[in-house]
Scaffold this motif. Sequence first.
Motif, PDB file in Angstrom:
ATOM      1  N   VAL A  49      34.346  28.768  58.961  1.00 50.88           N
ATOM      2  CA  VAL A  49      34.687  28.251  57.179  1.00 50.88           C
ATOM      3  C   VAL A  49      34.950  28.304  56.184  1.00 50.88           C
ATOM      4  CG1 VAL A  49      32.581  26.486  57.913  1.00 50.88           C
ATOM      5  CG2 VAL A  49      32.106  28.497  56.187  1.00 50.88           C
ATOM      6  N   THR A  50      35.901  29.715  56.649  1.00 50.15           N
ATOM      7  CA  THR A  50      36.531  30.296  55.960  1.00 50.15           C
ATOM      8  C   THR A  50      37.388  31.387  56.891  1.00 50.15           C
ATOM      9  OG1 THR A  50      35.367  32.247  56.475  1.00 50.15           O
ATOM     10  CG2 THR A  50      34.575  31.858  54.659  1.00 50.15           C
ATOM     11  N   ALA A  51      37.578  30.278  58.077  1.00 49.75           N
ATOM     12  CA  ALA A  51      39.556  31.191  58.486  1.00 49.75           C
ATOM     13  C   ALA A  51      40.703  30.515  57.644  1.00 49.75           C
ATOM     14  CB  ALA A  51      39.017  30.564  60.274  1.00 49.75           C
ATOM     15  N   GLY A  52      40.962  31.520  57.508  1.00 56.28           N
ATOM     16  CA  GLY A  52      42.529  31.022  56.927  1.00 56.28           C
ATOM     17  C   GLY A  52      42.131  30.907  55.583  1.00 56.28           C
ATOM     18  N   THR A  53      41.281  30.635  54.894  1.00 58.85           N
ATOM     19  CA  THR A  53      40.410  31.502  52.957  1.00 58.85           C
ATOM     20  C   THR A  53      40.847  33.178  53.422  1.00 58.85           C
ATOM     21  OG1 THR A  53      39.427  30.125  53.461  1.00 58.85           O
ATOM     22  CG2 THR A  53      38.879  31.208  51.699  1.00 58.85           C
ATOM     23  N   SER A  54      41.244  33.508  51.965  1.00 55.78           N
ATOM     24  CA  SER A  54      41.692  34.519  50.602  1.00 55.78           C
ATOM     25  C   SER A  54      41.646  34.479  49.927  1.00 55.78           C
ATOM     26  CB  SER A  54      43.331  35.207  51.946  1.00 55.78           C
ATOM     27  OG  SER A  54      44.504  34.266  50.959  1.00 55.78           O
ATOM     28  N   ALA A  55      41.528  36.157  49.925  1.00 57.75           N
ATOM     29  CA  ALA A  55      41.286  36.394  48.177  1.00 57.75           C
ATOM     30  C   ALA A  55      42.011  36.827  47.945  1.00 57.75           C
ATOM     31  CB  ALA A  55      39.628  36.760  48.190  1.00 57.75           C
ATOM     32  N   ARG A  56      42.857  36.140  46.594  1.00 46.83           N
ATOM     33  CA  ARG A  56      44.077  36.803  46.505  1.00 46.83           C
ATOM     34  C   ARG A  56      43.928  37.506  44.681  1.00 46.83           C
ATOM     35  NH1 ARG A  56      49.542  32.564  47.294  1.00 46.83           N
ATOM     36  NH2 ARG A  56      48.265  33.691  49.553  1.00 46.83           N
ATOM     37  N   PHE A  57      44.708  38.770  44.693  1.00 47.45           N
ATOM     38  CA  PHE A  57      43.945  39.270  43.742  1.00 47.45           C
ATOM     39  C   PHE A  57      45.354  40.031  43.518  1.00 47.45           C
ATOM     40  CE2 PHE A  57      42.923  41.780  48.012  1.00 47.45           C
ATOM     41  CZ  PHE A  57      43.701  43.423  47.750  1.00 47.45           C
ATOM     42  N   THR A  58      45.290  40.756  41.971  1.00 45.23           N
ATOM     43  CA  THR A  58      46.184  41.942  41.570  1.00 45.23           C
ATOM     44  C   THR A  58      46.235  43.177  41.434  1.00 45.23           C
ATOM     45  OG1 THR A  58      47.336  39.169  40.135  1.00 45.23           O
ATOM     46  CG2 THR A  58      47.965  41.817  40.043  1.00 45.23           C
ATOM     47  N   VAL A  59      47.189  44.347  41.879  1.00 45.80           N
ATOM     48  CA  VAL A  59      46.980  45.118  40.971  1.00 45.80           C
ATOM     49  C   VAL A  59      47.880  45.568  41.251  1.00 45.80           C
ATOM     50  CG1 VAL A  59      46.194  48.262  42.559  1.00 45.80           C
ATOM     51  CG2 VAL A  59      45.119  45.584  43.426  1.00 45.80           C
ATOM     52  N   ARG A  60      48.328  46.241  39.906  1.00 44.99           N
ATOM     53  CA  ARG A  60      49.376  47.017  39.085  1.00 44.99           C
ATOM     54  C   ARG A  60      50.027  45.787  39.545  1.00 44.99           C
ATOM     55  NH1 ARG A  60      51.737  51.651  40.571  1.00 44.99           N
ATOM     56  NH2 ARG A  60      51.862  52.146  38.242  1.00 44.99           N
ATOM     57  N   GLY A  61      50.209  44.912  38.867  1.00 46.77           N
ATOM     58  CA  GLY A  61      50.615  43.988  38.371  1.00 46.77           C
ATOM     59  C   GLY A  61      51.498  43.782  39.673  1.00 46.77           C
ATOM     60  N   VAL A  62      50.468  44.027  41.236  1.00 48.24           N
ATOM     61  CA  VAL A  62      51.219  43.284  42.497  1.00 48.24           C
ATOM     62  C   VAL A  62      50.267  42.582  43.015  1.00 48.24           C
ATOM     63  CG1 VAL A  62      52.190  44.027  45.103  1.00 48.24           C
ATOM     64  CG2 VAL A  62      52.433  45.269  42.686  1.00 48.24           C
ATOM     65  N   ARG A  63      50.976  41.144  43.674  1.00 42.00           N
ATOM     66  CA  ARG A  63      49.799  40.370  44.371  1.00 42.00           C
ATOM     67  C   ARG A  63      49.266  40.751  46.043  1.00 42.00           C
ATOM     68  NH1 ARG A  63      46.005  37.615  41.401  1.00 42.00           N
ATOM     69  NH2 ARG A  63      45.980  35.677  41.505  1.00 42.00           N
ATOM     70  N   ARG A  64      48.018  40.328  45.437  1.00 41.48           N
ATOM     71  CA  ARG A  64      48.108  40.807  47.161  1.00 41.48           C
ATOM     72  C   ARG A  64      47.042  39.710  48.244  1.00 41.48           C
ATOM     73  NH1 ARG A  64      51.344  45.222  48.717  1.00 41.48           N
ATOM     74  NH2 ARG A  64      51.608  47.224  47.101  1.00 41.48           N
ATOM     75  N   GLN A  65      46.829  40.519  49.263  1.00 41.40           N
ATOM     76  CA  GLN A  65      45.598  39.136  49.379  1.00 41.40           C
ATOM     77  C   GLN A  65      45.109  40.169  50.637  1.00 41.40           C
ATOM     78  OE1 GLN A  65      47.252  35.800  50.620  1.00 41.40           O
ATOM     79  NE2 GLN A  65      48.236  36.013  52.762  1.00 41.40           N
ATOM     80  N   MET A  66      43.706  39.313  50.998  1.00 42.63           N
ATOM     81  CA  MET A  66      42.541  39.432  51.595  1.00 42.63           C
ATOM     82  C   MET A  66      41.878  39.132  52.536  1.00 42.63           C
ATOM     83  SD  MET A  66      39.697  42.079  51.175  1.00 42.63           S
ATOM     84  CE  MET A  66      40.643  43.425  50.849  1.00 42.63           C
ATOM     85  N   PRO A  67      41.694  38.497  53.826  1.00 42.82           N
ATOM     86  CA  PRO A  67      41.046  37.593  54.008  1.00 42.82           C
ATOM     87  C   PRO A  67      39.401  37.390  53.801  1.00 42.82           C
ATOM     88  CG  PRO A  67      41.868  38.488  55.909  1.00 42.82           C
ATOM     89  CD  PRO A  67      41.975  39.293  54.459  1.00 42.82           C
ATOM     90  N   LEU A  68      38.277  36.310  53.044  1.00 46.74           N
ATOM     91  CA  LEU A  68      37.734  36.345  52.359  1.00 46.74           C
ATOM     92  C   LEU A  68      35.913  36.751  53.293  1.00 46.74           C
ATOM     93  CD1 LEU A  68      36.226  35.382  49.812  1.00 46.74           C
ATOM     94  CD2 LEU A  68      35.543  32.966  50.803  1.00 46.74           C
TER      95      LEU A  68
END
Length: 273
Positions: free
Chosen positions: A180-199
């Motif tokens: 159910v979390t396949a393809g879902t990612s947690a998007r976050f910001t570090v030092r103004g750069v947008r990153r993401q990680m699979p949930l």
Amino acid sequence: MLSFSAYLAGPLASSVRQLLVFAWTQTRACAFAIALLSGVAVSTLLPGLPVARYDLLVVYGVLLTLLFWVRGWESGRDIAVITVCHVIGLAFELVKVALGSWSYPEPAVLKFAGVPLYGGFLYAAVGSYICRAWHLFDLELIRYRPRATAAVAAAVYLNFFSHHWLPDARWPLAGLLVAVTAGTSARFTVRGVRRQMPLALSFVLIGFFLWVAENLATYMGAWRYPYQLHGWQPVGVEKFGAWSLLISITVVLVAASRPERRSYGAGRPVDAT
């Protein structure tokens, strides 16, 4: 082509800075948990007092919650979510302690059916971490399936009770959670750069650090598993998997309180570097 020294001063240095800022922000997000565990540690060093240690920790947990609210480190909405985590955690503790999964061996006045009220703050600390991480990292869930994820998370919670009488379904539920979390990612910001990680990966990583924290907490006598009653032993590695599943409940609760931070599409762009 960049020389090795230029690379060290350029992309590599930038990556190291990103990693350090990420680690520091994670530490800030864990502020409530760190303060709570520090209180547990200090309580083991206190001389004999007329008030039980578990009762002192209840007062400490309440004051800590008020401090975070008054200082603006957690909003009223955060406190509401954390309170729900506290209540759900206490219900979990009442059943598990009654079944002998673990125990709180020390006496206390604020203790019901073998569970001190401070036990709920251990789950509140997890809720505080997710809430603070949401703020500090400007977190956003992309392609999130709220109903399906909530249904599996609820089944995970129930399975931790039912497996005492019915077959343990944690592995099938782990598979469902990945699905159910396949393809879902947690998007976050570090030092103004947008990153993401699979949930799903974030569940695993958080579960690992919760397992480490559980080892520290049991070492300090926060609670005891049956095999720790006559001397501390490390918490079994299977608890790492259990925490990786249980964290889904907290994430679902926090996400439900922040519908504006969920997206069924691509969301805001992520840095590709």
